[in-house]
Design a protein around this motif. Structure first.
Motif, PDB file in Angstrom:
ATOM      1  N   THR A 237       0.853  -1.180   0.000  1.00  0.00           N
ATOM      2  CA  THR A 237       0.000   0.000   0.000  1.00  0.00           C
ATOM      3  C   THR A 237       0.893   1.235   0.000  1.00  0.00           C
ATOM      4  N   TRP A 238       0.292   2.357  -0.332  1.00  0.00           N
ATOM      5  CA  TRP A 238       1.027   3.625  -0.291  1.00  0.00           C
ATOM      6  C   TRP A 238       1.526   3.911   1.129  1.00  0.00           C
ATOM      7  N   GLN A 239       0.653   3.671   2.098  1.00  0.00           N
ATOM      8  CA  GLN A 239       1.016   3.985   3.475  1.00  0.00           C
ATOM      9  C   GLN A 239       2.180   3.136   3.958  1.00  0.00           C
ATOM     10  N   GLU A 240       2.209   1.863   3.575  1.00  0.00           N
ATOM     11  CA  GLU A 240       3.331   1.005   3.939  1.00  0.00           C
ATOM     12  C   GLU A 240       4.642   1.556   3.384  1.00  0.00           C
ATOM     13  N   PHE A 241       4.604   1.970   2.139  1.00  0.00           N
ATOM     14  CA  PHE A 241       5.821   2.461   1.505  1.00  0.00           C
ATOM     15  C   PHE A 241       6.267   3.781   2.132  1.00  0.00           C
ATOM     16  N   GLU A 242       5.298   4.654   2.395  1.00  0.00           N
ATOM     17  CA  GLU A 242       5.638   5.945   2.999  1.00  0.00           C
ATOM     18  C   GLU A 242       6.186   5.750   4.422  1.00  0.00           C
ATOM     19  N   ASP A 243       5.593   4.830   5.182  1.00  0.00           N
ATOM     20  CA  ASP A 243       6.086   4.564   6.538  1.00  0.00           C
ATOM     21  C   ASP A 243       7.509   4.012   6.508  1.00  0.00           C
ATOM     22  N   PHE A 244       7.809   3.172   5.525  1.00  0.00           N
ATOM     23  CA  PHE A 244       9.167   2.658   5.375  1.00  0.00           C
ATOM     24  C   PHE A 244      10.147   3.811   5.129  1.00  0.00           C
ATOM     25  N   GLY A 245       9.737   4.782   4.319  1.00  0.00           N
ATOM     26  CA  GLY A 245      10.581   5.948   4.069  1.00  0.00           C
ATOM     27  C   GLY A 245      10.790   6.785   5.309  1.00  0.00           C
ATOM     28  N   LYS A 246       9.742   6.953   6.100  1.00  0.00           N
ATOM     29  CA  LYS A 246       9.871   7.727   7.334  1.00  0.00           C
ATOM     30  C   LYS A 246      10.844   7.066   8.303  1.00  0.00           C
ATOM     31  N   ALA A 247      10.873   5.746   8.280  1.00  0.00           N
ATOM     32  CA  ALA A 247      11.780   5.016   9.173  1.00  0.00           C
ATOM     33  C   ALA A 247      13.223   5.045   8.677  1.00  0.00           C
ATOM     34  N   ASN A 248      13.426   5.433   7.433  1.00  0.00           N
ATOM     35  CA  ASN A 248      14.776   5.479   6.856  1.00  0.00           C
ATOM     36  C   ASN A 248      15.053   6.848   6.242  1.00  0.00           C
ATOM     37  N   LEU A 249      14.590   7.871   6.927  1.00  0.00           N
ATOM     38  CA  LEU A 249      14.614   9.226   6.372  1.00  0.00           C
ATOM     39  C   LEU A 249      16.034   9.757   6.218  1.00  0.00           C
ATOM     40  N   ILE A 250      16.314  10.326   5.041  1.00  0.00           N
ATOM     41  CA  ILE A 250      17.575  11.027   4.794  1.00  0.00           C
ATOM     42  C   ILE A 250      17.256  12.337   4.074  1.00  0.00           C
ATOM     43  N   PRO A 251      18.143  13.316   4.135  1.00  0.00           N
ATOM     44  CA  PRO A 251      17.901  14.568   3.407  1.00  0.00           C
ATOM     45  C   PRO A 251      17.953  14.333   1.897  1.00  0.00           C
ATOM     46  N   PRO A 252      17.329  15.209   1.117  1.00  0.00           N
ATOM     47  CA  PRO A 252      17.454  15.107  -0.348  1.00  0.00           C
ATOM     48  C   PRO A 252      18.918  15.099  -0.770  1.00  0.00           C
ATOM     49  N   VAL A 253      19.214  14.369  -1.839  1.00  0.00           N
ATOM     50  CA  VAL A 253      20.587  14.240  -2.310  1.00  0.00           C
ATOM     51  C   VAL A 253      20.929  15.413  -3.228  1.00  0.00           C
ATOM     52  N   LYS A 254      22.199  15.610  -3.472  1.00  0.00           N
ATOM     53  CA  LYS A 254      22.629  16.687  -4.367  1.00  0.00           C
ATOM     54  C   LYS A 254      22.361  16.281  -5.815  1.00  0.00           C
ATOM     55  N   VAL A 255      21.657  17.135  -6.534  1.00  0.00           N
ATOM     56  CA  VAL A 255      21.420  16.913  -7.959  1.00  0.00           C
ATOM     57  C   VAL A 255      21.956  18.123  -8.720  1.00  0.00           C
ATOM     58  N   THR A 256      22.174  17.945 -10.010  1.00  0.00           N
ATOM     59  CA  THR A 256      22.670  19.027 -10.855  1.00  0.00           C
ATOM     60  C   THR A 256      21.774  19.156 -12.078  1.00  0.00           C
ATOM     61  N   SER A 257      22.075  20.133 -12.899  1.00  0.00           N
ATOM     62  CA  SER A 257      21.284  20.325 -14.116  1.00  0.00           C
ATOM     63  C   SER A 257      21.434  19.138 -15.065  1.00  0.00           C
ATOM     64  N   ASP A 258      22.516  18.349 -14.924  1.00  0.00           N
ATOM     65  CA  ASP A 258      22.721  17.185 -15.793  1.00  0.00           C
ATOM     66  C   ASP A 258      22.049  15.924 -15.272  1.00  0.00           C
ATOM     67  N   THR A 259      21.507  15.961 -14.050  1.00  0.00           N
ATOM     68  CA  THR A 259      20.825  14.788 -13.494  1.00  0.00           C
ATOM     69  C   THR A 259      19.585  14.473 -14.318  1.00  0.00           C
ATOM     70  N   VAL A 260      19.454  13.220 -14.759  1.00  0.00           N
ATOM     71  CA  VAL A 260      18.284  12.830 -15.548  1.00  0.00           C
ATOM     72  C   VAL A 260      17.045  12.867 -14.659  1.00  0.00           C
ATOM     73  N   ALA A 261      16.022  13.555 -15.128  1.00  0.00           N
ATOM     74  CA  ALA A 261      14.785  13.689 -14.357  1.00  0.00           C
ATOM     75  C   ALA A 261      13.736  12.670 -14.775  1.00  0.00           C
TER      76      ALA A 261
END
Length: 697
Positions: free
Chosen positions: A222-246
């Motif tokens: 479920t969405w909630q399961e996945f989101e809860d997993f992220g909350k338990a393994n929270l890290i700050p956003p990573v560094k991206v650049t203009s060349d990072t594929v979106a």
């Protein structure tokens, strides 16, 4: 973090006769000079202070206030019968920020520990209609360096299978009703490891789907399961650049397999920055309505613009029939539409204005007064006639519009002019779609950005405007079709575009990449344009999608369709040409009200637009067929079509071309091969009929 000041209105006292500038020293044999925007300097990723990444785009929007409304939906108040609330419920910018971090952290963790894998890119699939969670996933990908791969909600299993395997997508976020289809596909898509439901699953449905997934060695969450997993393994956003594929943005594919357009964060950020130059919301916070597919670059860029300005996005209720109801509740000031919706507004207004009596006389007097004013000054408002007549039309779309954007299909000059005066707001037409009658222009490969009209330009409706402020454009000779940069009075040729927003390659497709991008970085669009006296471009032909008739004449089929579609009679039109024949034929899906009027007149009886059975019967009557063809011929003559470009025989059908029957792409372009296959019997009969029967067909 500092941000550029956006949006920026056009400079005052513009010279509408000079909408581009030539780059000195760039004229060469076989092509024009390079043209740039006449109001703003060229915006590139090297321009000081320009937007560089999509994480910067989100942070700019968040800076307007974490408590501001961001993503909105109408709650369901009853499932049987289905009924929605008469208001929108909103998620704040701050709440969305927390959720994008949780989803992004979960994705990052699973890729890092090897649970998810794939090819050269960390791809994340999304297969759903537009809902708030679609945006959350996209924002999470931007912030954590993963690559979104969008699947049209209406794609069939073959296209889904192809894209998943081609992009090597090991996790797919899907609408719950697509989960069974994806599990059935699993033997053909072995790369998929995790499926996450984007909407709510009942406990029983989750249990059944999870067990089925376990058999296929796929984890269903479920969405909630996945989101809860992220909350338990929270890290700050990573560094991206203009060349990072979106994203890998797969074209909808009118023929063959879709091509995967690789777009970087810089490509999209540059597009957003440029799009917001020459726009003025008069200090209002933008509110937009999301219903065109987010899998398509057109809607994606519109919503990214809303993000940059800290705007609100209200999502549709999932039913096209509720579009006007949604809009009247949301009351957006920014609206991205397709011409089919606007054509219907035009046709309804014109039909209402044609009724006998005083109201009709006032309508036509108001229409003439405002059109005269538009063509003389570019002004779209009139204090008297707006209050008396046109504010009622604006109210159909919520009554607060400041900007309407339309794209992905043609729209005629008369309809465009009517919309400008009746809606009383800026209208930018065609920010995507290789349209043949447009006033702005772009394609997936350049993030939907290449040319655009200037607001209040009184003579712009038949053009696509001058180069956009992040785009260089040149025209190159097309000798086989007789178009050259030396043509008089104005140069003509194939449009080529270049800029920081232009893609560099199709994913795993060097052959098509080489055929589209030359060694100097120019995208060859396949569209033929003519430059006009004001420095604007007008699409006049198509290098591809042309056919030769038996007598040797070339016909641009899509252009012909676009011109005929200006008729209020036409809801949809498919034009077909056989190279062994000397003329074109067509399949017409008429507007019911228009067909009923013609049939009533020709047959001397009353036919109701609501009586579908009778309409289908009269559509087969030779007299009605001939009368419909005569009406279409009037449109052809008015548009100046040559004899060999005109439709000589027609088949009338009330069965529309749709995504469901496989004859249209999700962006509402006709799939030509599929449309012909569907109507082959009828089209063959049109060509097989003797000459004496032509008037009766």
């Amino acid at each position: 973090m500092s941000f550029p000041k956006l949006p920026v209105p056009l400079p005052k006292n513009l010279d509408y006769s000079k909408q581009h500038i030539e780059v000195p020293g760039t004229k060469r044999p076989g092509q024009t000079a390079h043209y740039r925007n006449g109001a703003f300097p060229l915006i590139t990723l090297d321009t000081p202070g320009s937007l560089q990444t999509l994480t910067q785009v989100f942070e700019m929007g968040l800076s307007y206030g974490a408590n501001n409304n961001f993503l909105g939906t109408r709650p369901i108040v009853s499932k049987n019968p289905l009924k929605f609330a008469d208001h929108y419920v909103w998620e704040s910018w701050g709440a969305a920020d927390l959720r994008r971090r949780a989803i992004g952290s979960a994705l990052f963790k699973l890729f890092e520990d090897g649970t998810l894998n794939g090819g050269a890119l960390r791809t994340v699939g999304v297969w759903s209609k537009n809902i708030p969670n679609w945006q959350i996933i996209d924002l999470a990908c931007h912030a954590y360096g993963t690559v979104g791969v969008s699947l049209y909600d209406t794609l069939g299993p073959d296209a889904v299978e192809y894209i998943i395997n081609h992009a090597e997508t090991s996790i797919v976020f899907v609408a719950s009703d697509h989960i069974p289809a994806l599990l059935k596909l699993s033997p053909k898509t072995p790369v998929v490891k995790i499926i996450v439901s984007m909407d709510e699953l009942s406990e029983e449905s989750h249990r059944i789907l999870a067990a089925w997934g376990k058999e296929k060695k796929i984890k269903v969450q479920t969405w909630q399961e996945f989101e809860d997993f992220g909350k338990a393994n929270l890290i700050p956003p990573v560094k991206v650049t203009s060349d990072t594929v979106a994203t890998i943005c797969y074209t909808s594919g009118t023929t063959g397999n879709p091509k995967g357009v690789i777009l970087t964060q810089g490509n999209l950020a540059n597009t957003i920055h440029a799009t917001l130059l020459g726009i003025d919301y008069n200090g209002a916070r933008p509110v937009t309505y999301s219903f065109l597919p987010l899998a398509h670059i057109y809607e994606r860029c519109q919503e990214l613009c809303m993000l940059t300005l800290g705007g609100c996005i209200g999502f549709n209720s999932g039913d096209p029939l509720r579009l006007l109801e949604d809009v009247q509740i949301l009351k957006p000031n920014h609206l991205a539409l397709v011409p089919r919706v606007l054509n219907r507004i035009y046709q309804s207004a014109m039909a209402a204005g044609s009724q006998p009596g005083l109201k009709s006389a006032l309508f036509h007097r108001a229409l003439k007064a405002k059109l005269d004013r538009l063509h003389a000054t570019g002004e779209t408002r009139h204090p008297f006639w707006d209050r008396l007549v046109f504010n009622k039309i604006n109210a159909v779309l919520g009554g607060r519009l400041l900007l309407v954007v339309t794209g992905s299909a043609p729209i005629s000059t008369p309809i465009m002019d009517f919309l400008r005066i009746s809606l009383g707001c800026d209208i930018i037409e065609g920010t995507l779609g290789l349209s043949l009658i447009t006033s702005a222009y772009g394609m997936t490969e350049n993030c939907g950005t290449a040319a655009r009209i200037w607001p209040n330009d009184p003579t712009s409706s038949s053009t696509i405007g001058g180069p956009h402020c992040n785009t260089e454009i040149k025209l190159i000779d097309v000798p086989a079709m007789g178009y050259t940069a030396e043509d008089k009075p104005f140069p003509r040729g194939e449009i080529c575009t270049r800029g920081s927003h232009c893609f560099k390659e199709y994913y795993k497709d060097p052959v098509n990449t080489k055929a589209t991008i030359d060694e100097e970085g120019w995208i060859h669009t396949g569209d033929v344009a003519e430059l006009d006296e004001c420095g604007r471009f007008k699409i006049i032909d198509r290098v591809k999608n042309i056919m030769k008739l038996a007598q040797g004449e070339y016909v641009a089929i899509e252009r012909v369709e676009g011109l005929y579609s200006s008729s209020p009679l036409v809801a949809q039109l498919f034009v077909y040409g056989d190279s062994l024949q000397s003329y074109l034929v067509g399949a017409v899906v008429p507007e019911a009200a228009q067909l009923a009027t013609i049939a009533s007149r020709v047959l001397g009886t009353t036919v109701s637009p609501q009586d579908i059975a009778t309409l289908k019967k009269v559509a087969q009557d030779p007299k009605v067929n001939a009368a419909v063809l005569r009406e279409l011929s009037k449109e052809a003559d008015k548009a100046g079509l040559k004899g060999f470009e005109q439709i000589k025989r027609i088949h009338i059908t009330l069965d529309p071309f749709t995504v469901d029957n496989g004859t249209m792409t999700p962006t509402l372009k006709i799939k030509r091969k599929e449309a012909y296959r569907l109507l082959k019997t009828e089209i063959d009969a049109l060509y097989a009929a003797p000459e004496s029967a032509q008037a009766q067909l």
